[in-house]
Motif scaffolding. Structure first.
Motif, PDB file in Angstrom:
ATOM      1  N   ASN A 186     -10.060  -7.622  -5.399  1.00  0.00           N
ATOM      2  CA  ASN A 186      -8.681  -8.056  -5.653  1.00  0.00           C
ATOM      3  C   ASN A 186      -8.025  -8.688  -4.427  1.00  0.00           C
ATOM      4  OD1 ASN A 186      -8.523  -5.616  -4.207  1.00  0.00           O
ATOM      5  ND2 ASN A 186      -6.505  -5.150  -5.062  1.00  0.00           N
ATOM      6  N   ILE A 187      -8.767  -9.469  -3.675  1.00  0.00           N
ATOM      7  CA  ILE A 187      -8.223 -10.058  -2.446  1.00  0.00           C
ATOM      8  C   ILE A 187      -6.933 -10.838  -2.705  1.00  0.00           C
ATOM      9  CG2 ILE A 187      -8.684 -11.698  -0.581  1.00  0.00           C
ATOM     10  CD1 ILE A 187     -10.159  -9.029  -0.390  1.00  0.00           C
ATOM     11  N   ASP A 188      -6.843 -11.493  -3.858  1.00  0.00           N
ATOM     12  CA  ASP A 188      -5.660 -12.304  -4.156  1.00  0.00           C
ATOM     13  C   ASP A 188      -4.488 -11.498  -4.701  1.00  0.00           C
ATOM     14  OD1 ASP A 188      -6.902 -14.664  -3.343  1.00  0.00           O
ATOM     15  OD2 ASP A 188      -7.790 -14.987  -5.318  1.00  0.00           O
ATOM     16  N   SER A 189      -4.689 -10.214  -4.931  1.00  0.00           N
ATOM     17  CA  SER A 189      -3.598  -9.394  -5.476  1.00  0.00           C
ATOM     18  C   SER A 189      -3.507  -8.048  -4.776  1.00  0.00           C
ATOM     19  CB  SER A 189      -3.790  -9.193  -6.990  1.00  0.00           C
ATOM     20  OG  SER A 189      -5.041  -8.570  -7.269  1.00  0.00           O
ATOM     21  N   MET A 190      -3.828  -8.012  -3.499  1.00  0.00           N
ATOM     22  CA  MET A 190      -3.779  -6.765  -2.734  1.00  0.00           C
ATOM     23  C   MET A 190      -2.354  -6.237  -2.604  1.00  0.00           C
ATOM     24  SD  MET A 190      -6.469  -7.560   0.351  1.00  0.00           S
ATOM     25  CE  MET A 190      -5.710  -6.263   1.352  1.00  0.00           C
ATOM     26  N   THR A 191      -2.245  -4.907  -2.540  1.00  0.00           N
ATOM     27  CA  THR A 191      -0.930  -4.264  -2.389  1.00  0.00           C
ATOM     28  C   THR A 191      -1.019  -3.139  -1.364  1.00  0.00           C
ATOM     29  OG1 THR A 191      -1.483  -2.831  -4.265  1.00  0.00           O
ATOM     30  CG2 THR A 191      -0.153  -4.806  -4.720  1.00  0.00           C
ATOM     31  N   PRO A 192      -1.254  -3.440  -0.097  1.00  0.00           N
ATOM     32  CA  PRO A 192      -1.315  -2.367   0.901  1.00  0.00           C
ATOM     33  C   PRO A 192       0.060  -1.738   1.112  1.00  0.00           C
ATOM     34  CG  PRO A 192      -1.339  -4.509   1.973  1.00  0.00           C
ATOM     35  CD  PRO A 192      -1.441  -4.770   0.500  1.00  0.00           C
ATOM     36  N   ASN A 193       0.064  -0.470   1.456  1.00  0.00           N
ATOM     37  CA  ASN A 193       1.325   0.178   1.807  1.00  0.00           C
ATOM     38  C   ASN A 193       1.087   1.394   2.683  1.00  0.00           C
ATOM     39  OD1 ASN A 193       1.300   2.788   0.252  1.00  0.00           O
ATOM     40  ND2 ASN A 193       1.271   1.434  -1.527  1.00  0.00           N
ATOM     41  N   LEU A 194       2.132   1.834   3.325  1.00  0.00           N
ATOM     42  CA  LEU A 194       2.154   3.064   4.100  1.00  0.00           C
ATOM     43  C   LEU A 194       3.014   4.039   3.321  1.00  0.00           C
ATOM     44  CD1 LEU A 194       1.210   4.006   7.009  1.00  0.00           C
ATOM     45  CD2 LEU A 194       3.547   3.477   7.746  1.00  0.00           C
ATOM     46  N   PRO A 211       5.284 -10.365   1.588  1.00  0.00           N
ATOM     47  CA  PRO A 211       4.225 -10.908   0.726  1.00  0.00           C
ATOM     48  C   PRO A 211       3.184 -11.738   1.457  1.00  0.00           C
ATOM     49  CG  PRO A 211       6.344 -11.063  -0.370  1.00  0.00           C
ATOM     50  CD  PRO A 211       6.627 -10.601   1.016  1.00  0.00           C
ATOM     51  N   GLU A 212       3.583 -12.473   2.495  1.00  0.00           N
ATOM     52  CA  GLU A 212       2.611 -13.302   3.212  1.00  0.00           C
ATOM     53  C   GLU A 212       1.564 -12.469   3.955  1.00  0.00           C
ATOM     54  OE1 GLU A 212       5.252 -13.974   7.300  1.00  0.00           O
ATOM     55  OE2 GLU A 212       4.622 -15.669   6.083  1.00  0.00           O
ATOM     56  N   LEU A 213       1.838 -11.170   4.084  1.00  0.00           N
ATOM     57  CA  LEU A 213       0.910 -10.261   4.760  1.00  0.00           C
ATOM     58  C   LEU A 213       0.163  -9.360   3.782  1.00  0.00           C
ATOM     59  CD1 LEU A 213       3.167  -9.239   7.769  1.00  0.00           C
ATOM     60  CD2 LEU A 213       1.114 -10.650   7.868  1.00  0.00           C
ATOM     61  N   SER A 214       0.165  -9.735   2.506  1.00  0.00           N
ATOM     62  CA  SER A 214      -0.452  -8.866   1.498  1.00  0.00           C
ATOM     63  C   SER A 214      -1.953  -8.683   1.706  1.00  0.00           C
ATOM     64  CB  SER A 214      -0.183  -9.414   0.088  1.00  0.00           C
ATOM     65  OG  SER A 214      -0.812 -10.680  -0.079  1.00  0.00           O
ATOM     66  N   ARG A 215      -2.580  -9.590   2.440  1.00  0.00           N
ATOM     67  CA  ARG A 215      -4.016  -9.442   2.708  1.00  0.00           C
ATOM     68  C   ARG A 215      -4.293  -8.625   3.976  1.00  0.00           C
ATOM     69  NH1 ARG A 215      -7.450 -14.899   1.185  1.00  0.00           N
ATOM     70  NH2 ARG A 215      -6.767 -15.084  -0.987  1.00  0.00           N
ATOM     71  N   ASN A 216      -3.267  -8.082   4.570  1.00  0.00           N
ATOM     72  CA  ASN A 216      -3.437  -7.261   5.768  1.00  0.00           C
ATOM     73  C   ASN A 216      -3.603  -5.803   5.341  1.00  0.00           C
ATOM     74  OD1 ASN A 216      -3.851  -7.678   8.453  1.00  0.00           O
ATOM     75  ND2 ASN A 216      -1.698  -7.903   9.004  1.00  0.00           N
ATOM     76  N   SER A 217      -4.838  -5.386   5.176  1.00  0.00           N
ATOM     77  CA  SER A 217      -5.131  -4.045   4.667  1.00  0.00           C
ATOM     78  C   SER A 217      -4.797  -2.990   5.711  1.00  0.00           C
ATOM     79  CB  SER A 217      -6.613  -3.958   4.296  1.00  0.00           C
ATOM     80  OG  SER A 217      -6.947  -2.678   3.818  1.00  0.00           O
ATOM     81  N   ILE A 218      -3.898  -2.067   5.370  1.00  0.00           N
ATOM     82  CA  ILE A 218      -3.517  -0.978   6.279  1.00  0.00           C
ATOM     83  C   ILE A 218      -4.613   0.084   6.229  1.00  0.00           C
ATOM     84  CG2 ILE A 218      -1.787   0.781   6.790  1.00  0.00           C
ATOM     85  CD1 ILE A 218       0.283  -1.041   5.446  1.00  0.00           C
ATOM     86  N   ARG A 219      -5.244   0.362   7.375  1.00  0.00           N
ATOM     87  CA  ARG A 219      -6.462   1.173   7.378  1.00  0.00           C
ATOM     88  C   ARG A 219      -6.359   2.472   8.175  1.00  0.00           C
ATOM     89  NH1 ARG A 219      -9.208  -0.010   3.490  1.00  0.00           N
ATOM     90  NH2 ARG A 219     -11.182   0.512   4.463  1.00  0.00           N
ATOM     91  N   HIS A 220      -5.873   2.385   9.423  1.00  0.00           N
ATOM     92  CA  HIS A 220      -5.948   3.546  10.313  1.00  0.00           C
ATOM     93  C   HIS A 220      -4.598   3.862  10.938  1.00  0.00           C
ATOM     94  CE1 HIS A 220     -10.283   2.313  10.188  1.00  0.00           C
ATOM     95  NE2 HIS A 220     -10.335   3.585   9.855  1.00  0.00           N
ATOM     96  N   LEU A 221      -4.449   5.113  11.392  1.00  0.00           N
ATOM     97  CA  LEU A 221      -3.145   5.629  11.777  1.00  0.00           C
ATOM     98  C   LEU A 221      -3.192   6.351  13.116  1.00  0.00           C
ATOM     99  CD1 LEU A 221      -2.301   7.233   8.305  1.00  0.00           C
ATOM    100  CD2 LEU A 221      -1.395   5.066   9.197  1.00  0.00           C
ATOM    101  N   ALA A 222      -2.069   6.266  13.830  1.00  0.00           N
ATOM    102  CA  ALA A 222      -1.847   7.054  15.039  1.00  0.00           C
ATOM    103  C   ALA A 222      -0.453   7.649  14.952  1.00  0.00           C
ATOM    104  CB  ALA A 222      -1.976   6.187  16.283  1.00  0.00           C
ATOM    105  N   LEU A 223      -0.274   8.853  15.478  1.00  0.00           N
ATOM    106  CA  LEU A 223       1.010   9.532  15.413  1.00  0.00           C
ATOM    107  C   LEU A 223       1.473   9.937  16.809  1.00  0.00           C
ATOM    108  CD1 LEU A 223       0.495  12.016  12.418  1.00  0.00           C
ATOM    109  CD2 LEU A 223       1.472   9.723  12.377  1.00  0.00           C
ATOM    110  N   ARG A 224       2.764   9.761  17.041  1.00  0.00           N
ATOM    111  CA  ARG A 224       3.383  10.300  18.246  1.00  0.00           C
ATOM    112  C   ARG A 224       4.168  11.538  17.862  1.00  0.00           C
ATOM    113  NH1 ARG A 224       6.910   6.284  21.986  1.00  0.00           N
ATOM    114  NH2 ARG A 224       8.562   6.880  20.518  1.00  0.00           N
ATOM    115  N   GLU A 225       4.404  12.430  18.796  1.00  0.00           N
ATOM    116  CA  GLU A 225       5.006  13.728  18.480  1.00  0.00           C
ATOM    117  C   GLU A 225       6.397  13.609  17.876  1.00  0.00           C
ATOM    118  OE1 GLU A 225       4.872  16.233  21.883  1.00  0.00           O
ATOM    119  OE2 GLU A 225       2.694  16.508  21.799  1.00  0.00           O
ATOM    120  N   ASP A 226       7.092  12.498  18.142  1.00  0.00           N
ATOM    121  CA  ASP A 226       8.437  12.344  17.597  1.00  0.00           C
ATOM    122  C   ASP A 226       8.443  11.691  16.211  1.00  0.00           C
ATOM    123  OD1 ASP A 226       7.717   9.769  18.263  1.00  0.00           O
ATOM    124  OD2 ASP A 226       9.550   9.308  19.373  1.00  0.00           O
TER     125      ASP A 226
END
Length: 358
Positions: A186-194, A211-226
């Motif tokens: 579904n490259i043309d209809s991706m819906t990444p989110n956090l 919408p112009e960033l819909s092909r930017n798949s959100i994959r990995h995460l980092a957390l700060r204590e705050d």
């Protein structure tokens, strides 16, 4: 040749060691999966100085792991799309449990423990349509599956327990994949989110990019204590477009995209493999094994510089900056002055370095 079933049976038979803390296996600070010479696979514990604390065998390629907060026990996850997660007694070098999601589900390479270590949460997707779920497992009951929740997205990858211990943040990649392999449908209809999800399964907040960033798949995460979240992305279009691959988000605010100069952005080849905050929390970095690059940004999104390192991908917080690993067996410390090699293993480190809390 030893079958995977026989391999697991032999490890399970040995799993009689008591629950001991991480000091019992040499006080590792990180976990990392690796491929060994000859084609075998392992999970290793790495100390803050880069030395190896322990190594236990895996039956197949590992992706990431998560560490129990108090005892020397880890869950090693199969590479997406996978059908298993192994609960490993790092003292005995044995498998205590093999976790399999329900029929029609796949494990997506990541998981997280609750703050008290009583529950395990796993990133999963439904095979038929890649709809995301969070598996819930009772650690004290031998990792019995006791429930599940939605991720409120498609193709979830990493999930993390928020610093308050009361919710999870999930990287929904937005990609629907073929049921048998990693083909993207579904490259043309991706819906990444956090998505921020309460431990009761309620959607607390959700962030989508323009919408112009819909092909930017959100994959990995980092957390700060705050509560500041860093999210790394992988572009599913033409890598010559040079889109940003790192975002920052705090609940209740708009996301901030971290942009490098175009030449540096293009060098990443559209792929961020890992993300971590520096030890003092003042900056954040992403890696690209495809580009052989590590990019550093301030906690407000300003580009601070790049480090070149062949096949670098693993990245985690270190008191003096970052700990990084590469596919050539290297473990290195990265700070504002550059990369400082610490050790080299006779192994190819896989995508992630996972920091052990404490």
């Amino acid at each position: 040749m030893t079958t995977r079933r026989a391999f697991l049976a032999s490890l399970l038979a040995a799993g009689t060691a008591p629950h001991l803390g991480w000091a019992a296996v040499g006080d590792p600070a990180y976990l990392a999966a690796a491929k060994l010479p000859g084609g075998a696979f392992a999970l290793a514990g790495i100390r803050a100085d880069g030395s190896r604390a322990f190594r236990v065998p895996l039956p197949a390629r590992g992706h990431a792991a998560c560490a129990h907060p108090s005892r020397a026990e880890a869950v090693g996850f199969a590479r997406r799309p996978g059908r298993y997660a192994l609960v490993i007694d790092c003292v005995a070098g044995s498998v205590r449990h093999e976790l399999s999601p329900p029929e029609g589900r796949q494990v997506n390479g990541h998981g997280a423990y609750s703050a008290d270590g009583r529950l395990l949460y796993t990133s999963e997707q439904r095979t038929e349509d890649s709809r995301g779920f969070i598996g819930v497992w009772d650690v004290g009951a031998g990792y019995a599956r006791v429930g599940e929740m939605e991720t409120f997205g498609t193709g979830p990858h990493e999930l993390r327990l928020m610093p308050d211990g009361q919710s999870l943040v999930v990287a929904n990649g937005g990609i629907r994949t073929d049921r048998w392999d990693r083909e993207k449908l579904n490259i043309d209809s991706m819906t990444p989110n956090l998505s921020y999800v309460s431990l009761e399964g309620d959607l607390l907040e959700q962030v989508e990019l323009d919408p112009e960033l819909s092909r930017n798949s959100i994959r990995h995460l980092a957390l700060r204590e705050d509560g500041l979240v860093g999210f790394a992305m992988q572009w599913q279009g033409d890598t010559a477009d040079g889109w940003p691959l790192l975002g920052l988000h705090r609940r209740g605010e708009a996301p901030v995209l971290c942009e490098a100069p175009l030449g540096d952005e293009l060098a990443m080849q559209g792929y961020a493999g890992s993300v971590a905050f520096a030890g003092d929390g003042s900056e954040i970095a992403i890696t690209s094994p495809r580009g052989g690059r590590l990019h550093r940004f301030s906690d407000t999104g300003a580009f601070l510089g790049a480090v070149s390192r062949t096949d670098v991908c693993g990245l985690a917080t270190h008191a003096e900056g970052y700990m990084a690993s590469d596919g050539l067996g290297g473990v290195l410390l990265v700070d504002g002055q550059g990369a400082h090699p610490l050790s080299r293993a006779d192994a190819a480190w896989d995508n992630h370095l996972v920091r052990i809390a404490g």
